[in-house]
Design an enzyme around this catalytic site. Structure first.
Site, PDB file in Angstrom:
ATOM      1  N   LYS A 116     -35.835  -9.438 -24.919  1.00 40.95           N
ATOM      2  CA  LYS A 116     -36.394  -8.308 -25.660  1.00 40.95           C
ATOM      3  C   LYS A 116     -35.971  -8.432 -27.100  1.00 40.95           C
ATOM      4  CE  LYS A 116     -38.921  -4.713 -24.542  1.00 40.95           C
ATOM      5  NZ  LYS A 116     -39.890  -4.611 -23.439  1.00 40.95           N
TER       6      LYS A 116
HETATM    7  P1  NAD Z   1     -46.574   2.947 -27.882  1.00 46.91           P
HETATM    8  O1  NAD Z   1     -45.805   2.850 -29.144  1.00 46.91           O
HETATM    9  O2  NAD Z   1     -47.969   2.421 -27.830  1.00 46.91           O
HETATM   10  O3  NAD Z   1     -46.642   4.484 -27.399  1.00 46.91           O
HETATM   11  C1  NAD Z   1     -45.506   5.279 -27.207  1.00 46.91           C
HETATM   12  C2  NAD Z   1     -45.972   6.709 -26.970  1.00 46.91           C
HETATM   13  O4  NAD Z   1     -44.830   7.517 -26.664  1.00 46.91           O
HETATM   14  C3  NAD Z   1     -46.635   7.358 -28.189  1.00 46.91           C
HETATM   15  O5  NAD Z   1     -47.669   8.208 -27.733  1.00 46.91           O
HETATM   16  C4  NAD Z   1     -45.501   8.185 -28.797  1.00 46.91           C
HETATM   17  O6  NAD Z   1     -45.979   9.273 -29.579  1.00 46.91           O
HETATM   18  C5  NAD Z   1     -44.816   8.645 -27.543  1.00 46.91           C
HETATM   19  N1  NAD Z   1     -43.431   9.031 -27.722  1.00 46.91           N
HETATM   20  C6  NAD Z   1     -42.475   8.410 -28.443  1.00 46.91           C
HETATM   21  N2  NAD Z   1     -41.325   9.087 -28.378  1.00 46.91           N
HETATM   22  C7  NAD Z   1     -41.560  10.148 -27.569  1.00 46.91           C
HETATM   23  C8  NAD Z   1     -40.768  11.225 -27.108  1.00 46.91           C
HETATM   24  N3  NAD Z   1     -39.491  11.349 -27.480  1.00 46.91           N
HETATM   25  N4  NAD Z   1     -41.345  12.117 -26.267  1.00 46.91           N
HETATM   26  C9  NAD Z   1     -42.634  11.993 -25.904  1.00 46.91           C
HETATM   27  N5  NAD Z   1     -43.429  11.015 -26.318  1.00 46.91           N
HETATM   28  C10 NAD Z   1     -42.901  10.112 -27.144  1.00 46.91           C
HETATM   29  O7  NAD Z   1     -45.659   2.261 -26.763  1.00 46.91           O
HETATM   30  P2  NAD Z   1     -46.102   1.631 -25.384  1.00 46.91           P
HETATM   31  O8  NAD Z   1     -46.360   0.182 -25.590  1.00 46.91           O
HETATM   32  O9  NAD Z   1     -47.132   2.490 -24.743  1.00 46.91           O
HETATM   33  O10 NAD Z   1     -44.727   1.723 -24.565  1.00 46.91           O
HETATM   34  C11 NAD Z   1     -44.321   2.905 -23.885  1.00 46.91           C
HETATM   35  C12 NAD Z   1     -43.261   2.546 -22.855  1.00 46.91           C
HETATM   36  O11 NAD Z   1     -43.792   1.604 -21.937  1.00 46.91           O
HETATM   37  C13 NAD Z   1     -41.991   1.908 -23.418  1.00 46.91           C
HETATM   38  O12 NAD Z   1     -40.893   2.297 -22.613  1.00 46.91           O
HETATM   39  C14 NAD Z   1     -42.254   0.430 -23.237  1.00 46.91           C
HETATM   40  O13 NAD Z   1     -41.058  -0.328 -23.183  1.00 46.91           O
HETATM   41  C15 NAD Z   1     -42.962   0.450 -21.904  1.00 46.91           C
HETATM   42  N6  NAD Z   1     -43.783  -0.733 -21.619  1.00 46.91           N
HETATM   43  C16 NAD Z   1     -44.787  -1.122 -22.451  1.00 46.91           C
HETATM   44  C17 NAD Z   1     -45.552  -2.229 -22.129  1.00 46.91           C
HETATM   45  C18 NAD Z   1     -46.728  -2.662 -22.958  1.00 46.91           C
HETATM   46  O14 NAD Z   1     -47.445  -3.575 -22.518  1.00 46.91           O
HETATM   47  N7  NAD Z   1     -46.998  -2.068 -24.104  1.00 46.91           N
HETATM   48  C19 NAD Z   1     -45.272  -2.965 -20.966  1.00 46.91           C
HETATM   49  C20 NAD Z   1     -44.245  -2.535 -20.129  1.00 46.91           C
HETATM   50  C21 NAD Z   1     -43.514  -1.413 -20.464  1.00 46.91           C
END
Ligand code: NAD
Length: 427
Positions: A116
């Protein structure tokens, strides 16, 4: 290994890393056939990289930013894992996320280790030009650590396909030829894969459907879903859930949430969020807070924002019967116990959000072969691998009489441990 161990043990550890280690310790208690030296070895990151680098802001001033990249374990292959841009990134958080990537890749049987990266920055506060300069400098600092055979980054919170394009270009310019396989989650015209953007959200819903089916709940229109986080994972999970006939009653982003017990029109919410910068104040829905979202009346809760959201403080108020973890590490070990006691069925992050890394793997394979698949093929293979990993986790849970989180970790750790044993300790 010994030097790294002693340093980590004396540092103050942030919550996510404490959670990752507590989960690991809980899981390894069940691995009676794995030797203690292998269990000790897998507990630590293989290598950690920290860098401070200058970026010229648009006003001419230079600001210094801090970035990290951690390779947790690489016994199964090159390390794989996203890059996060957030003002809250710490080395401990990156360590936790790298460790979870090791277990996730092993659980879904990909030939990868876990990694990461992160930069301490709020990307929203940078212009597009500043974001590009920051990304290119961070990427050039990472060059000794990343390449298609060693470590392959991808998007995570705060990064996207454009950021991946800049990393791919920076690496390629340094090499003198195009190297698309150095990152995944790129735009399709430069070697990205069909289906990568929506893969994580889609995989979350595939897991949700497997969990519901396992419990004999087959009528989608009777199931209500609440989703925290409306970024890549949350919005794509919401869209696919609605396409499959489920009622998405609540969603939220960092500004707060919205609720309609009759179901939200998700494409309209996506459009509203795009136009206004927030899901809040959506017509035909009531505004709620982010903490209310977690305890709203629903059948399925999908945390898809960030770590440590369901804790000992709010777990007893969760009304959902299922928790499907889109985010990494959204539930603390204390909250896991409370949810278990309340009969909540939880599908853990390393399984539920593995769709992203699975399609990243397809992208890497396509780039290495210069042979590209259509979307149907990507979705078919994604579903096949997700369902197989779900069944493997369930079988492990039944074999050892465990909850799904511990079972997923036990199954994954066993695979990594077996590979370490076969390869032996070098030299
Ligand atoms: P992103 O940046 O696209 O979206 C994050 C979302 O969470 C946004 O809507 C933001 O406003 C919201 N957010 C942030 N802080 C917050 C809070 N304190 N309370 C409520 N909402 C909040 O990110 P993403 O890629 O969708 O990732 C989200 C999660 O999924 C993370 O934990 C990431 O590690 C995990 N993840 C992502 C992927 C991927 O392919 N993008 C894969 C596996 C896991």
């Amino acid at each position: 290994m010994v030097a790294v161990m002693s340093r980590i043990k004396t540092e103050e550890q942030a919550d996510a890393y404490k959670t990752a280690l507590a989960q690991y310790d809980r899981a390894t208690q069940h691995l009676k056939d794995v030797s203690e030296d292998i269990i000790e070895y897998m507990r630590y990151p293989r290598r950690e990289f920290a860098v401070n680098f200058p970026v010229r802001r648009d006003n001419g001033m230079v600001e210094v930013f801090t970035g990290y990249r951690v390779h947790h374990n690489t016994v199964l292959g090159p390390s794989k894992g996203g890059i996060r841009y957030s003002p809250h990134v710490t080395l401990d958080e990156v360590r936790a996320l790298a460790m979870w990537m090791t277990w996730k890749c092993a659980l879904v049987n990909l030939p990868y280790g876990g990694a990461k990266g992160g930069v301490v920055v709020n990307p929203q506060e940078l212009s597009q030009g500043e974001l590009e300069r920051l990304t290119r400098r961070y990427a050039s600092e990472l060059i000794p650590l990343i390449n298609p055979q060693m470590d392959i980054p991808a998007p995570d919170m705060g990064t996207n396909s454009q950021v991946m394009a800049w990393i791919m270009d920076t690496y390629s310019m340094t090499m003198g030829y195009s190297v698309p396989a150095v990152v995944t989650g790129k735009p399709i015209p430069i070697g990205g894969s069909e289906g990568r953007t929506e893969a994580t959200g889609r995989g979350v819903i595939i897991c949700m459907m497997e969990a519901l089916k396992q419990h004999g709940e087959v009528d989608a229109d009777k199931i209500s879903v609440a989703i925290q986080g409306f970024g890549n994972v949350g919005s794509n999970a919401a869209r696919y859930a609605q396409e499959m006939g489920f009622k998405v009653v609540a969603v939220s982003d960092i500004t707060g949430g919205i609720y309609n017990p009759n179901g939200l029109d998700i494409p309209a919410v996506i459009e509203h969020a795009r136009a206004t910068g927030s899901v809040q104040n959506f017509p035909e829905a009531e505004n709620i807070t982010n903490s209310e979202l977690l305890t709203v009346e629903c059948d399925v809760l999908i945390p898809a924002a960030m770590e440590n959201q369901i804790t000992a403080a709010n777990a007893h108020e969760v009304r959902a019967r299922y928790v499907i973890e889109g985010a990494n590490g959204p539930t603390t070990p204390e909250a896991d116990d409370i949810l278990n006691d309340h009969g909540v069925f939880l599908v853990p992050d390393v399984l539920a959000n593995a769709g992203g890394v699975i399609v990243s793997y397809f992208e890497w394979v396509q780039d290495l072969q210069s042979f590209f698949w259509d979307q149907d093929e990507v979705y078919r293979q994604l579903r096949r691998i997700m369902v197989k990993a779900y069944d493997f986790t369930l079988a492990t849970a039944e074999k050892y009489k465990l909850d799904m989180r511990t079972a997923a970790q036990v199954g994954a750790i066993e695979r990594v441990a077996a590979a370490i044993k076969m390869r032996g300790f070098y030299p």
